[in-house]
Write an enzyme that holds these catalytic residues in place. Sequence first.
Site, PDB file in Angstrom:
ATOM      1  N   LYS A 217     -73.581 -26.418 -31.024  1.00 52.56           N
ATOM      2  CA  LYS A 217     -74.826 -26.440 -31.791  1.00 52.56           C
ATOM      3  C   LYS A 217     -75.634 -25.165 -31.571  1.00 52.56           C
ATOM      4  O   LYS A 217     -76.405 -24.762 -32.452  1.00 52.56           O
ATOM      5  CB  LYS A 217     -75.643 -27.687 -31.435  1.00 52.56           C
ATOM      6  CG  LYS A 217     -74.989 -28.983 -31.921  1.00 52.56           C
ATOM      7  CD  LYS A 217     -75.865 -30.189 -31.655  1.00 52.56           C
ATOM      8  CE  LYS A 217     -75.184 -31.471 -32.129  1.00 52.56           C
ATOM      9  NZ  LYS A 217     -73.959 -31.778 -31.333  1.00 52.56           N
ATOM     10  N   ASP A 235     -77.674 -25.405 -19.590  1.00 51.40           N
ATOM     11  CA  ASP A 235     -76.904 -26.570 -19.172  1.00 51.40           C
ATOM     12  C   ASP A 235     -76.799 -26.549 -17.643  1.00 51.40           C
ATOM     13  O   ASP A 235     -77.021 -25.501 -17.015  1.00 51.40           O
ATOM     14  CB  ASP A 235     -75.505 -26.581 -19.790  1.00 51.40           C
ATOM     15  CG  ASP A 235     -74.966 -27.994 -19.960  1.00 51.40           C
ATOM     16  OD1 ASP A 235     -75.095 -28.557 -21.057  1.00 51.40           O
ATOM     17  OD2 ASP A 235     -74.455 -28.554 -18.970  1.00 51.40           O
ATOM     18  N   CYS A 336     -74.855 -38.849 -29.288  1.00 54.89           N
ATOM     19  CA  CYS A 336     -73.664 -39.283 -30.039  1.00 54.89           C
ATOM     20  C   CYS A 336     -73.337 -40.711 -29.607  1.00 54.89           C
ATOM     21  O   CYS A 336     -72.223 -41.024 -29.202  1.00 54.89           O
ATOM     22  CB  CYS A 336     -72.494 -38.332 -29.840  1.00 54.89           C
ATOM     23  SG  CYS A 336     -72.024 -38.044 -28.123  1.00 54.89           S
TER      24      CYS A 336
END
Length: 395
Positions: A217, A235, A336
């Site tokens: 993304k 991250d 998700c």
Amino acid sequence: MTPAARTQAAIELLDAVVASAAAGGAAADTLIARYFSTRRYAGSKDRRAVRELVYAAIRQAGPMPPSGRAAMLALADLDPVLAESFDGSAHGPVPILADEPRAEGGVAPSWLVEALTRSGLTEAQQAALISRAPLDVRVNSLATTREAVLAQWPEANPTPLAPLGLRLPNGTPVEQSDIYRAGLVEVQDEGSQLVGAALAAAPDEWLVDLCAGAGGKTLQLAAAMDNRGALLACDVDRARLQRLLPRAERAGATIIESRLLNPGREVEMLADWAGKADGVLIDAPCSGTGTWRRNPEARWRLSPDRLARLQAMQAQVLDIGAALVKPGGRMIYIVCSLLDVEGTEQVAAFRDRHPRWSVEVLPGAIGAAHGHGRRLDPASHGTDGFFVACLRAPC
């Protein structure tokens, strides 16, 4: 390999998948690759056939099966030709006994089925979660157009919902193609493209991809920004974040800064961005119930305790992201997952903690309205399953 030898290989692999799922180890794809790396005698047709048997057996078993043989027997009960391969030959499985244990069928363990039902999914929507996923790519608008790639890739078709998406036949070796190597496309599910676009990234903005992972993304945002502005990809997983740099170079995305965060020190390490971001994208760690089509054994790895830990992480990253958004800025929350405890209920809990923030309505092109956001699911939209919501900071 004979049909019997293929069946025995699938049983051995399923034993490894079951053990790995129970221990939180490697995914099925990785185990299959390792298995065949030491069995050079297996040709490409053998590898494909064994892989298809393994995944068919995984999809057929709702709860975790007691063994690989039990999983394959449940599949053989539905397929007389497969049942014949249990012939006791030198490299094949021993013959079937009528009273042998079989894997239990279904979509998922019963507690997960109950959670999905509480989250508003019908039986048909749940069944589609373990169907086979299509192969989608996103056209890199920094380098080309969808029309130009379609002209070069006659087997591709435009995705019905994502404006830069293409759908290819399953098994297409995308990463070996000249189109991929030239940075013209990235592998990305159509649903992922739609929810990534929810941030409405624009040139000259300051944006943060807070849980960037390998950067799928992030690359989408850089293209939407036309390589103008500031884009920070963060991250806590070093191995995943390190995959972003070569992908960015191949895609020609030049505005990305990556930053590895230490768990527990995220606020301190992002202090220079506090209150400055026009927008923050949070693709939060989650159960992955929306991606079972691609990782069907993941439903064996999930437990109520693990789900509770994921919910705590989701609340934490939402609070971290909120501190980065400037007054009047926006934050997109994505999972998700199709479980409400990870989606709309997380947004409601965030608003309880941050009552001055508001929820904004997202475009109707992104799935269907659901709670405080919108939801995509395989049965209704042909994509992976996602929940997405837009939160607006007070001015």
